[in-house]
Design an enzyme around this catalytic site. Structure first.
Site, mmCIF file in Angstrom:
data_model
loop_
_atom_site.group_PDB
_atom_site.id
_atom_site.type_symbol
_atom_site.label_atom_id
_atom_site.label_comp_id
_atom_site.label_asym_id
_atom_site.label_seq_id
_atom_site.Cartn_x
_atom_site.Cartn_y
_atom_site.Cartn_z
ATOM 1 N N LYS A 155 -12.031 0.571 -1.664
ATOM 2 C CA LYS A 155 -11.140 1.381 -2.564
ATOM 3 C C LYS A 155 -11.491 1.433 -4.001
ATOM 4 O O LYS A 155 -12.390 2.189 -4.292
ATOM 5 C CB LYS A 155 -9.703 0.671 -2.350
ATOM 6 N N SER A 190 0.783 -1.246 -0.014
ATOM 7 C CA SER A 190 -0.117 0.035 -0.048
ATOM 8 C C SER A 190 0.909 1.327 0.099
ATOM 9 O O SER A 190 0.272 2.299 -0.507
ATOM 10 C CB SER A 190 -1.004 0.040 1.252
ATOM 11 N N HIS A 233 -5.607 -3.762 -2.650
ATOM 12 C CA HIS A 233 -5.534 -2.548 -3.815
ATOM 13 C C HIS A 233 -5.213 -3.044 -5.124
ATOM 14 O O HIS A 233 -5.278 -2.463 -6.108
ATOM 15 C CB HIS A 233 -3.940 -1.939 -3.439
#
Ligand SMILES: Cc1ncc(COP(=O)(O)O)c(C=O)c1O
Length: 392
Positions: free
Chosen positions: A238, A179, A207
């Site tokens: 996200k 990240s 992610h």
């Protein structure tokens, strides 16, 4: 005495440029956000596909509120299990090519809950040095022996596994996309090694979900590792543009976590509208991958532009860090960008190791070429002023 130590610690944080403060956003989350009545170009959101403010996601959430209300009032196992939780779990399992999935209120809670449920005092958990804080917290709380291998160093991982035969269970855990560095784990190799030592493998795909793979299904799709990873963790907060975390895996794993994961059992379920938004986000990605293509086009463009004045730019994902070094320098650079209407907070210890404070640029599909050019034109003269050689 009493709480006086707090003042000392706050002063020390300020003196070392490590004090954390947030800005207050007065608009929806997008490439531009409003702060104190002024518009800022944001390069710091995990809203990779720009879905957080997408009309279809807003409509889905509003329709769910109208039908089911907002609040839940109970945990899933008591009386909070609603039809939209079930539908979303089914959709996530399908998306991740697993038998089943389980929702958690956040990705943080999914990591802590799963790790603590699966390993304990008689076990060992082995993780990458740069794993996300939520994995590390889970590893620490689990009571298992916790070892880390140097970042992406698979020979060290193998040597730790070789020396761990005395433990009841051995579990390996890694982020798929890291990240704060934006680089990726060598997953095919990690799968091979964990299989060789009959260890459990957990991958945090937070992610990569909605970003990697032809259909945005994550690193599992990117490397064609379907069925080879025991525990896949992901976040809906996200690229999916919503809120929540999940674990995907076998039906047995999910039944086990329903009974053992404390951060699932002892907390109120996600609001149905959040599930509706996630369902809409996943459907959008399934139906149209053009946002993913646009995101990667932006990644390639920014990489090319940055490489003209910064050496060793690595852009394996939409997270592109510019390592500055000291916390003070990183903070100063972030402040100068802010004065020029660009929002990129400085990432400093303890989030990243000492001496590696950075600007963590994250791109969205909804950034235009002009937005990226503006970032470059603002950043370039600032970087020239930083005496220290910048390396990534
Ligand atoms: C790699 C990684 N895992 C897990 C999480 C936690 O996810 P969430 O924000 O949904 O709690 C994050 C979020 O910052 C992350 O970057």
């Amino acid at each position: 005495m009493g709480l006086d130590f707090i003042l000392d610690e706050l002063k020390s944080l300020k003196d070392h440029a490590l004090m954390r403060e947030y800005k207050t956003i007065e608009s929806a989350q997008g490439p531009y956000v409003q702060i104190n009545g002024k518009s800022y170009l944001s390069f710091c959101s995990n809203n990779y596909l720009g879905l957080a403010d997408h009309p279809k996601i807003k409509q889905a959430a509003i329709a769910a509120i109208n039908q089911y209300g907002w609040g839940i009032g109970a945990s899933r196992l008591v009386a909070g299990n609603m039809i939209l939780h079930q539908e979303l779990e089914k959709k996530i399992a399908e998306f991740k090519s697993t038998e089943a999935a389980l929702l958690f209120p956040t990705g943080y809670m999914a990591n802590v809950g799963a790790v603590c449920a699966l390993v304990g005092r008689e076990d060992i958990i082995i993780g990458d040095k740069l794993n996300h804080a939520s994995i590390i917290d889970g590893c620490r709380q689990s009571g298992a022996t916790f070892r880390v291998y140097p970042h992406n160093n698979t020979s060290q991982l193998e040597s730790l596994l070789q020396r761990s035969s005395k433990y009841r269970r051995r579990m390996v855990v890694t982020d798929s996309v890291f990240s704060m560095d934006g680089d990726t784990a060598p997953l095919p190799e990690i799968v091979e090694i964990t299989q060789k030592y009959d260890a459990i493998l957990m991958v945090d795909d937070a992610h990569a979900t909605g970003v990697f793979g032809q259909h945005g299904k994550g690193m599992i799709e990117h490397y064609r590792l379907e069925g080879k990873i025991d525990i896949i963790m992901g976040s809906l907060s996200k690229a999916i543009g919503s809120i929540g975390g999940f674990i995907a895996g076998s039906k047995h794993l999910i039944d086990f976590l329903k009974n053992k994961a404390r951060s699932f059992i002892y907390t109120t379920a996600l609001p149905p509208a959040a599930c509706a938004a996630s369902l809409a986000g996943l459907t959008l990605i399934q139906e149209d991958t053009s946002l993913i293509d646009k995101l990667w086009e932006n990644v390639r463009y920014l990489k090319t532009q940055l490489s003209e004045f910064i050496s060793n730019i690595s852009a394996e994902s939409p997270i592109i860090p510019i390592i500055i070094g000291s916390a003070e320098d990183a903070l100063n650079l972030s402040t100068r960008l802010y004065e020029n209407g660009i929002l990129i907070p400085a990432i400093r210890p303890p989030t990243v190791p000492l001496g590696t404070s950075r600007l963590r640029i994250s791109l969205m599909a909804t950034h235009s070429k002009e937005d990226i050019n503006r970032l470059i034109n603002t950043l370039k003269p600032q970087m020239a002023q930083i005496a220290q050689k910048v390396t990534i």
